[in-house]
Design an enzyme around this catalytic site. Structure first.
Site, PDB file in Angstrom:
ATOM      1  CE  LYS A 162      -2.781  -0.342   3.586  1.00 33.75           C
ATOM      2  NZ  LYS A 162      -2.711  -1.655   4.217  1.00 33.75           N
ATOM      3  CD  GLU A 188      -0.027   6.026   9.003  1.00 29.65           C
ATOM      4  OE1 GLU A 188       1.092   6.044   8.493  1.00 29.65           O
ATOM      5  OE2 GLU A 188      -0.825   5.091   8.819  1.00 29.65           O
ATOM      6  NE  ARG A 189       1.038  -0.609  13.313  1.00 27.44           N
ATOM      7  CZ  ARG A 189       0.099  -0.764  12.409  1.00 27.44           C
ATOM      8  NH1 ARG A 189       0.087   0.013  11.333  1.00 27.44           N
ATOM      9  NH2 ARG A 189      -0.839  -1.675  12.550  1.00 27.44           N
TER      10      ARG A 189
END
Length: 483
Positions: A162, A188-189
């Site tokens: 992705k 998000e990380r």
């Protein structure tokens, strides 16, 4: 920041209750309007008003951790809603939901601040023409063309490419057009954000890019508003600078999830499967702002996580209704080394009609899909009985499908350092020409490997001559026995 509501800045209230991220505040003289941003503990804690409970009390969601906040503490109104910085100086920078820079550099100067709550463009201002957004990626442009000013969903699990696909699209957009890319990380990380920043810097596309992050560890309120902040920045480039904007959102499911947490904390009764009753409206408020106007376009590509691969989940269903193209990434194709690992039979686009892409392109796309579908049906027979048991006509279909599969792979600019292959940007005409010639069996005597990871079809001839080891694949080729 300037005041843009009737509420006066410096207006104070008192905390009456704190329940996790939800704070109730009492104002004796004047209630702040919905969406007003309030500050407590000298600006350390930010709270957004979401409901007016009665004549004197408001309920808000904290956009920061509420540690240390207690009853009786004074809360000051900023006099306006949450704002995001806009202007030329925000390019190549990284921001959080409040517009603070998080890239260890000085805050940008000469920026305007605008409310993150803005109405979608009026229907009268929207462009009604359907234009194709050419990405330079063969498989997407031929089979699932994206719409300029449209929304495409990228469905896939972890490790199927992705982010690589997103970074390639940013590279192509910035390299080929005078466009701006805005990356919005919702939930998000921090590892992903840091890696993306480094990759973008290495690829040289950072000067035309803005990144906005609401990380996984932040309260639901911050994750819920970060998408609106990114859209405000995108709207500035579209409306004020008349530039095309590519807006990348990762992950739209986490926006819905943050809304679900906020709704639960606010005490609303959940609807089906625990989602918030207002999910459709909340998603629409975000998605409807992504539009194509008479001055410019915001084209959006959104990563979508599908809970437990259940496409009937309300989050997936609501997201689908907004998309003009859906690109499904397949782990099976990635394991076969066919990158980009897009499943051509599951992916689709509303643009793929003769009226928009033209008769020739439409007919070709349909024939390619038909060839792939026939090959998928024949795979079981090949696995059980071998290729020799197929009729001569079916063997031709298999040969065409395998060559098409390989021709529709492509070396990316953003992966040059890993693959050692120079990235290729392929025009739509070249991609269609290559597919048409493969379907006409022009390359049936050429080894399949000559078509793998090339740009235009002309490179196949050069590659076949340069690699004398590759023999033409015949009916007894062992590699065709894969299931």
């Amino acid at each position: 920041m300037p005041s843009d509501t009737g509420n006066t800045p410096g207006h104070s209230g008192v905390v009456v209750a704190v329940r996790g991220s939800i704070v109730d505040i009492r104002f004796d003289d004047q209630l702040p309007p919905i969406y007003t941003l309030l500050h407590a503990m000298e600006g350390e804690i930010a709270i957004e008003v979401l409901a007016q409970l009665d004549a004197h009390r408001v309920r808000g969601i904290a956009l920061t951790p509420t540690q240390g906040l207690a009853r009786g503490m004074v809360v000051d109104s900023t006099g306006g809603p949450l704002k995001a910085p806009v202007g030329k100086k925000i390019l190549s920078r990284m921001f959080d939901v409040f517009g603070n820079t998080i890239d260890r550099q000085a805050p940008p100067e000469d920026v305007q601040w605008r409310s993150v709550h803005r109405a979608p463009p009026a229907l009268a201002r929207r462009s009604t023409q359907s234009e194709i957004f050419v990405t330079g990626i063969k498989l997407i442009d031929v089979l699932m063309p994206l719409e300029r000013g449209g929304k495409a969903g990228l469905f896939g699990g972890a490790g199927v490419g992705k982010t690589v696909l997103l970074t390639e699209m940013i590279h192509n957009m910035v390299g080929q057009q005078a466009g701006v890319s805005i990356f919005c990380g919702i939930g998000e990380r921090c590892r992903e954000g840091e890696e993306l920043y480094r990759d973008m810097n290495a690829a040289g596309v950072l000067p035309n890019m803005v990144m906005v992050f609401g990380q996984m560890n932040e309260p639901p309120g911050a994750r819920f508003r970060v998408g609106h902040a990114a859209l405000t920045m995108a709207e500035y480039f579209r409306d004020d600078e008349h530039r095309d904007v590519l807006l990348l959102i990762d992950n739209i499911f986490r926006f819905i999830q943050a809304g679900m947490e906020v709704s639960g904390l606010m005490g609303q009764m959940p609807s089906r499967l625990g989602y918030q009753p207002t999910m459709g409206t909340e998603l629409a408020q975000l998605e409807e702002r992504i539009a194509n106007t008479d001055t410019g376009a915001i084209t959006s590509i959104q990563a979508v996580y599908v809970p437990a691969d259940d496409f009937t989940d309300p989050a997936a269903v609501h997201t689908f209704s907004h998309l003009s193209a859906s690109i499904v990434l397949s782990r099976k194709r990635a394991s076969e080394g066919l990158y980009p690992a897009i499943d051509p039979l599951q992916s689709s686009s509303k643009m793929a009609t003769p009226g928009i892409i033209g008769e020739r392109h439409y007919a070709l796309a349909q024939e390619i899909r038909r060839t792939f579908a026939q090959y998928a049906d024949l795979k079981d027979i090949i696995a059980m009985l071998g290729l020799e048991q197929l009729s001569p006509e079916d063997r031709k279909v298999v040969a065409r499908a395998r060559r098409l599969e390989r021709f529709l792979t492509q070396p990316f600019f953003t992966t040059e350092q890993f693959t050692g292959l120079k990235g290729k940007l392929v025009s739509l005409d070249d991609a269609l020409d290559g597919c048409e010639r493969i379907l006409r069996d022009e390359f049936k005597d050429m080894p399949e490997s000559a078509l793998y990871m090339i740009g235009t079809i002309a490179e196949a001839q050069t590659k076949a001559q340069a690699d004398p080891e590759s023999q033409p694949a015949d009916a007894h080729d062992a590699s065709t026995h894969e299931s």
